[in-house]
Design an enzyme around this catalytic site. Structure first.
Site, PDB file in Angstrom:
ATOM      1  N   GLN A 208       0.824  -1.214   0.000  1.00 33.84           N
ATOM      2  CA  GLN A 208       0.000   0.000   0.000  1.00 33.84           C
ATOM      3  C   GLN A 208       0.859   1.265   0.000  1.00 33.84           C
ATOM      4  O   GLN A 208       0.383   2.343  -0.341  1.00 33.84           O
ATOM      5  CB  GLN A 208      -0.933   0.015   1.213  1.00 33.84           C
ATOM      6  CG  GLN A 208      -2.062  -0.998   1.170  1.00 33.84           C
ATOM      7  CD  GLN A 208      -1.696  -2.284   1.870  1.00 33.84           C
ATOM      8  OE1 GLN A 208      -0.529  -2.685   1.911  1.00 33.84           O
ATOM      9  NE2 GLN A 208      -2.679  -2.954   2.442  1.00 33.84           N
ATOM     10  N   ASP A 248      -6.793   1.485  12.124  1.00 34.74           N
ATOM     11  CA  ASP A 248      -7.981   0.697  11.763  1.00 34.74           C
ATOM     12  C   ASP A 248      -8.921   0.525  12.941  1.00 34.74           C
ATOM     13  O   ASP A 248     -10.121   0.287  12.771  1.00 34.74           O
ATOM     14  CB  ASP A 248      -7.564  -0.671  11.224  1.00 34.74           C
ATOM     15  CG  ASP A 248      -7.005  -0.512   9.827  1.00 34.74           C
ATOM     16  OD1 ASP A 248      -5.836  -0.095   9.713  1.00 34.74           O
ATOM     17  OD2 ASP A 248      -7.746  -0.740   8.861  1.00 34.74           O
TER      18      ASP A 248
HETATM   19  O1  MRU Z   1      -5.439  -3.471   4.666  1.00 34.49           O
HETATM   20  P1  MRU Z   1      -5.720  -2.017   4.399  1.00 34.49           P
HETATM   21  O2  MRU Z   1      -4.980  -1.484   3.204  1.00 34.49           O
HETATM   22  O3  MRU Z   1      -7.199  -1.729   4.345  1.00 34.49           O
HETATM   23  O4  MRU Z   1      -5.136  -1.300   5.678  1.00 34.49           O
HETATM   24  C1  MRU Z   1      -5.145   0.098   5.737  1.00 34.49           C
HETATM   25  C2  MRU Z   1      -4.426   0.629   6.901  1.00 34.49           C
HETATM   26  O5  MRU Z   1      -3.937  -0.087   7.744  1.00 34.49           O
HETATM   27  C3  MRU Z   1      -4.431   2.099   7.047  1.00 34.49           C
HETATM   28  O6  MRU Z   1      -3.252   2.556   7.622  1.00 34.49           O
HETATM   29  C4  MRU Z   1      -5.610   2.465   7.975  1.00 34.49           C
HETATM   30  O7  MRU Z   1      -6.780   1.871   7.533  1.00 34.49           O
HETATM   31  C5  MRU Z   1      -5.837   3.905   8.039  1.00 34.49           C
HETATM   32  S1  MRU Z   1      -6.544   4.423   6.515  1.00 34.49           S
HETATM   33  C6  MRU Z   1      -6.999   6.017   6.613  1.00 34.49           C
END
Ligand code: MRU
Length: 371
Positions: A208, A248
């Protein structure tokens, strides 16, 4: 922020005589290809969240809310179907609490309106999902403004050079309905003319960080992509002034669940006495979790480690195997950063300590706003 041809939202909404329309930017194809996908059914919304066509805690919540409207469109005459729709969406990804928060909010909104007929109920679901998306964008703006003040203060302590920031995963506009959480203060700083440079960690295995690098490139924010494992070296060499990540789920005691790898950065930051900020809206708070031990951690497919994804020389999406099936693989999607390692949480209501009394006040503010 100047973005060249870049959509500033991972979702597109419109309403016409033909009905409601929702499209998402498919993040499984980014940063190589920009492709919009219509979501027209509950199964589409479920699939988009499950396969991470949409991702990031706040965006997952927003799409789940729209998923309720899409589900009701398929069963508009059945009042009992709401629970079933909500349960299907809730089962898609376990860690981001914004998912459950958004579903509860839409369902409670609809249950409070028993007089509505089928189509009216569907319309009400669309409107509530739109409201959640609009509020998320507003929250991002407020997080950006509060975070900017922190960054200005750090910069004032060494005005001779650009501010060196580090982030993890993607908590930018791709992960929300606005400018992002962790990236919102960075965008605000860039816009305010504060010189910043961002260390962006790749974020294996789903990478990501590449989305973050792409966002920053489009916005003209100086940044450098690094391997996740380079974080300790950079931090202990004194080449980082502050870290900002998203979340999250935040437990009542201030423990933070975020993308796996976050905790190691926080440990290195604590060793170096660096500020470690978590930027998140109050919808990421979960008082049903007393501590990080109560937060479910998503275990993801072993194939995310067995294969690497990219584009080939012809620019076609491609997957390469890196290890065979015989190896045992462990792939947790998230980790828990203990509250003691978090300098502060940047929320839409201000910058607060990662401690229970401050978080309880935040929760009360959120509940009174939802009413
Ligand atoms: O697995 P993902 O890509 O959904 O995880 C995203 C994250 O861990 C982000 O850092 C978190 O959701 C904050 S997004 C504003």
């Amino acid at each position: 922020m100047s973005h060249s041809q870049t959509p500033l939202s991972p979702l597109r909404r419109s309403r016409s005589a033909a009905g409601e329309r929702l499209e998402i930017l498919d993040q499984t194809l980014l940063p190589w290809r920009k492709e919009w996908r219509p979501l027209t059914t509950l199964a589409d919304a479920e699939h988009a969240i499950l396969t991470m066509q949409v991702r990031g805690a706040p965006l997952i919540g927003v799409i789940a809310a729209y998923g309720v409207a899409l589900g009701l469109q398929e069963h508009d005459d059945d009042a009992g179907v709401l629970n079933a729709i909500s349960a299907r969406l809730a089962a898609t990804r376990p860690t981001a609490v914004n998912l459950g928060w958004a579903l509860t909010r839409v369902c409670e909104h609809l249950r409070a309106l028993p007089e509505l007929t089928g189509q009216q109920r569907i319309n009400a679901a669309w409107r509530e999902a739109d409201a959640i998306a609009a509020e998320d964008a507003d929250n991002n703006g407020a997080i950006g403004a509060h975070g900017l003040k922190l960054l200005q203060a750090i910069r004032n302590s060494h005005p001779d050079r650009p501010l060196q920031l580090m982030t993890h995963c993607n908590a930018g506009w791709l992960a929300t309905a606005g400018h992002g959480t962790a990236l919102a203060p960075i965008y605000a700083a860039h816009q305010a003319g504060l010189p910043v440079h961002v260390w962006v960690s790749e974020t294996r295995p789903r990478n990501q960080g590449l989305l973050t690098a792409w966002e920053l490139m489009e916005a003209g924010v100086p940044h450098t992509l690094m391997t996740d494992n380079a974080a300790g070296l950079l931090i202990l060499q004194g080449r980082v002034d502050a870290l900002i990540v998203g979340a999250d789920r935040i437990a009542a005691n201030g423990d933070v669940a975020n993308k796996v790898g976050t905790c190691l950065k926080a440990l290195a930051a604590a060793h170096q006495c660096l500020p470690f900020y978590v930027a998140a809206p109050s919808s990421t708070l979960d008082f049903n979790a007393a501590s990080g031990n109560d937060i479910p951690i998503e275990t993801r497919s072993a194939d995310e480690l067995r294969f690497v994804a990219g584009v080939d020389r012809q620019h076609q999406a491609s997957r390469l195997r890196q290890i065979d099936e015989g190896h045992s693989v462990y792939n947790p999607g998230f980790d828990i950063t203990p509250a003691a390692l978090v300098t502060a949480i940047i929320t839409e209501h201000g910058v607060i300590p990662a401690r229970e009394p401050a978080l309880a006040r935040l929760l009360r503010a959120q509940v009174s706003e939802d009413r």
